[in-house]
Design a protein around this motif. Structure first.
Motif, PDB file in Angstrom:
ATOM      1  N   VAL A 159       0.899  -1.536  -0.285  1.00 14.76           N
ATOM      2  CA  VAL A 159      -0.032   0.152  -0.142  1.00 14.76           C
ATOM      3  C   VAL A 159       1.268   1.661  -0.144  1.00 14.76           C
ATOM      4  N   PRO A 160       0.861   1.700  -0.794  1.00 14.46           N
ATOM      5  CA  PRO A 160       1.642   3.289  -1.304  1.00 14.46           C
ATOM      6  C   PRO A 160       1.105   4.316  -0.035  1.00 14.46           C
ATOM      7  N   THR A 161       1.878   5.028   0.400  1.00 13.73           N
ATOM      8  CA  THR A 161       1.709   6.198   1.820  1.00 13.73           C
ATOM      9  C   THR A 161       2.651   7.182   1.135  1.00 13.73           C
ATOM     10  N   LYS A 162       3.570   7.209   0.000  1.00 17.37           N
ATOM     11  CA  LYS A 162       4.157   8.685  -0.781  1.00 17.37           C
ATOM     12  C   LYS A 162       4.195   8.708  -1.533  1.00 17.37           C
ATOM     13  N   LEU A 163       4.178  10.284  -1.976  1.00 21.39           N
ATOM     14  CA  LEU A 163       4.870  10.763  -3.361  1.00 21.39           C
ATOM     15  C   LEU A 163       5.808  11.486  -3.023  1.00 21.39           C
ATOM     16  N   GLY A 164       6.914  11.545  -4.610  1.00 21.85           N
ATOM     17  CA  GLY A 164       7.346  11.889  -4.892  1.00 21.85           C
ATOM     18  C   GLY A 164       7.900  13.230  -5.709  1.00 21.85           C
ATOM     19  N   PHE A 165       8.616  13.368  -5.720  1.00 23.51           N
ATOM     20  CA  PHE A 165       8.867  14.173  -7.008  1.00 23.51           C
ATOM     21  C   PHE A 165      10.431  14.209  -7.560  1.00 23.51           C
ATOM     22  N   THR A 166      10.608  13.987  -8.768  1.00 18.98           N
ATOM     23  CA  THR A 166      11.777  13.993  -9.531  1.00 18.98           C
ATOM     24  C   THR A 166      12.887  15.436  -9.627  1.00 18.98           C
ATOM     25  N   ILE A 167      13.945  14.386  -8.544  1.00 19.31           N
ATOM     26  CA  ILE A 167      14.635  16.053  -8.966  1.00 19.31           C
ATOM     27  C   ILE A 167      15.882  15.627 -10.432  1.00 19.31           C
ATOM     28  N   SER A 168      16.204  14.321 -10.284  1.00 18.63           N
ATOM     29  CA  SER A 168      17.285  14.022 -10.672  1.00 18.63           C
ATOM     30  C   SER A 168      17.521  12.659 -11.268  1.00 18.63           C
ATOM     31  N   GLY A 169      17.547  11.614 -11.759  1.00 16.23           N
ATOM     32  CA  GLY A 169      17.297  10.678 -12.670  1.00 16.23           C
ATOM     33  C   GLY A 169      16.034  10.372 -13.553  1.00 16.23           C
ATOM     34  N   LEU A 170      16.217   9.042 -13.420  1.00 20.97           N
ATOM     35  CA  LEU A 170      15.090   9.042 -14.210  1.00 20.97           C
ATOM     36  C   LEU A 170      14.247   7.081 -13.576  1.00 20.97           C
TER      37      LEU A 170
ATOM     38  N   GLN B 290       9.162  15.869 -12.506  1.00 20.26           N
ATOM     39  CA  GLN B 290       7.918  15.683 -12.334  1.00 20.26           C
ATOM     40  C   GLN B 290       7.544  14.443 -11.021  1.00 20.26           C
ATOM     41  N   PHE B 291       5.725  14.351 -10.984  1.00 23.38           N
ATOM     42  CA  PHE B 291       5.766  14.129  -9.686  1.00 23.38           C
ATOM     43  C   PHE B 291       5.806  12.330 -10.171  1.00 23.38           C
ATOM     44  N   LEU B 292       5.887  11.860  -9.086  1.00 16.65           N
ATOM     45  CA  LEU B 292       5.531  10.431  -9.087  1.00 16.65           C
ATOM     46  C   LEU B 292       4.407   9.619  -7.710  1.00 16.65           C
ATOM     47  N   SER B 293       4.085   8.568  -8.211  1.00 13.97           N
ATOM     48  CA  SER B 293       3.080   8.412  -7.172  1.00 13.97           C
ATOM     49  C   SER B 293       2.409   7.097  -7.883  1.00 13.97           C
ATOM     50  N   SER B 294       1.908   5.985  -6.794  1.00 10.85           N
ATOM     51  CA  SER B 294       0.907   4.781  -7.196  1.00 10.85           C
ATOM     52  C   SER B 294       0.076   5.595  -6.173  1.00 10.85           C
ATOM     53  N   TYR B 295      -0.960   6.994  -7.031  1.00 11.12           N
ATOM     54  CA  TYR B 295      -1.456   7.791  -6.333  1.00 11.12           C
ATOM     55  C   TYR B 295      -3.841   6.647  -6.530  1.00 11.12           C
ATOM     56  N   SER B 296      -3.780   6.050  -6.985  1.00 13.29           N
ATOM     57  CA  SER B 296      -5.217   5.383  -7.237  1.00 13.29           C
ATOM     58  C   SER B 296      -4.661   4.342  -6.054  1.00 13.29           C
ATOM     59  N   GLY B 297      -4.029   3.719  -6.397  1.00 10.56           N
ATOM     60  CA  GLY B 297      -3.692   2.935  -4.077  1.00 10.56           C
ATOM     61  C   GLY B 297      -3.473   3.549  -3.723  1.00 10.56           C
ATOM     62  N   MET B 298      -2.778   4.603  -3.114  1.00 11.71           N
ATOM     63  CA  MET B 298      -2.130   5.307  -2.610  1.00 11.71           C
ATOM     64  C   MET B 298      -3.688   6.079  -1.686  1.00 11.71           C
ATOM     65  N   ILE B 299      -4.450   6.358  -2.963  1.00 13.57           N
ATOM     66  CA  ILE B 299      -5.938   7.395  -2.154  1.00 13.57           C
ATOM     67  C   ILE B 299      -6.930   6.188  -1.529  1.00 13.57           C
ATOM     68  N   SER B 300      -6.771   5.468  -2.437  1.00 14.07           N
ATOM     69  CA  SER B 300      -7.523   3.636  -2.035  1.00 14.07           C
ATOM     70  C   SER B 300      -7.491   2.859  -1.071  1.00 14.07           C
ATOM     71  N   GLN B 301      -6.226   3.475  -0.397  1.00 19.27           N
ATOM     72  CA  GLN B 301      -5.351   2.657   0.848  1.00 19.27           C
ATOM     73  C   GLN B 301      -5.067   1.042  -0.036  1.00 19.27           C
ATOM     74  N   ASN B 302      -5.037   0.784  -1.205  1.00 18.23           N
ATOM     75  CA  ASN B 302      -4.851  -0.239  -2.074  1.00 18.23           C
ATOM     76  C   ASN B 302      -3.677  -0.643  -2.097  1.00 18.23           C
ATOM     77  N   PRO B 303      -2.917  -1.972  -2.256  1.00 15.60           N
ATOM     78  CA  PRO B 303      -1.443  -2.410  -2.931  1.00 15.60           C
ATOM     79  C   PRO B 303      -1.544  -1.472  -3.975  1.00 15.60           C
ATOM     80  N   SER B 304      -0.220  -1.367  -4.423  1.00 21.54           N
ATOM     81  CA  SER B 304       0.281  -1.050  -5.955  1.00 21.54           C
ATOM     82  C   SER B 304       0.146  -2.082  -6.793  1.00 21.54           C
ATOM     83  N   TYR B 305      -0.410  -1.681  -7.473  1.00 16.85           N
ATOM     84  CA  TYR B 305      -0.256  -2.850  -8.957  1.00 16.85           C
ATOM     85  C   TYR B 305       1.047  -2.548  -9.710  1.00 16.85           C
TER      86      TYR B 305
END
Length: 185
Positions: A38-49, A71-86
């Motif tokens: 279950v994802p609990t965090k979001l990120g913003f890519t500073i460097s890398g890929l 760019q932002f990165l997350s498993s947003y649907s998993g995070m907002i529904s509190q379900n495991p990321s696919y």
């Protein structure tokens, strides 16, 4: 990161945003988020890929998306529904991410209407990109998808192995090799 964020956030909002997270360093091959958790965090890519990648039961990988710097990165649907990321979020090279918890993000959203509008704009941009990607996968030939990939992600073909590009394009690596040979790329 700060220079880019200053172009999209007023100074007061930038200070608020920078107060809710921390910078994480990830090595090539490390996961920011793992499928099944279950994802609990979001990120913003500073460097890398990074890439969003599904892995089926046979171990075959399907690259859902590629995330560049700023760019932002997350498993947003998993995070907002509190379900495991696919899917996994995998660093494709050494990377830095400004990472913040979903709870702190939600708390920030409640502090000022700016943040709700900002989130809406980020979601609209992501939705539009997703819709275009789906349309391209359904309607365009593989060669056209590859040419579009090269336009959308200039020089990324030098940073990412061809197997990942083929996976992103929805084709086999051998097909990508034939396309590249035909185009002389």
């Amino acid at each position: 990161m700060k220079e880019f964020l200053e172009t999209i956030l007023p100074q007061e909002r930038l200070t608020e945003f920078l107060s809710i997270g921390q910078i994480l360093k990830l090595e090539k091959g490390e996961y920011y988020i793992r499928a099944g958790e279950v994802p609990t965090k979001l990120g913003f890519t500073i460097s890398g890929l990074f890439r969003y990648v599904y892995v089926n039961q046979e171990g075959r990988e399907f690259t859902k998306g590629i995330i560049l710097e700023n760019q932002f990165l997350s498993s947003y649907s998993g995070m907002i529904s509190q379900n495991p990321s696919y899917f996994f979020i995998e660093a494709l090279e050494g990377s830095e991410v400004y990472s913040f918890s979903y709870k702190k993000w939600n708390d920030l959203l409640k502090t000022h209407p700016f943040w709700t509008q900002f989130l809406l704009e980020v979601i609209e941009k992501a939705f539009s990109k997703k819709e275009k990607r789906e349309r391209d996968l359904l309607l365009l030939h593989a060669e056209t998808r590859y040419l579009d990939f090269l336009k959308e992600y200039p020089n990324l073909d030098k940073r990412v192995n061809q197997t990942i590009i083929a996976s992103y394009l929805g084709i086999q690596p051998e097909s990508l090799s034939r396309i590249r040979k035909k185009l002389g790329t």
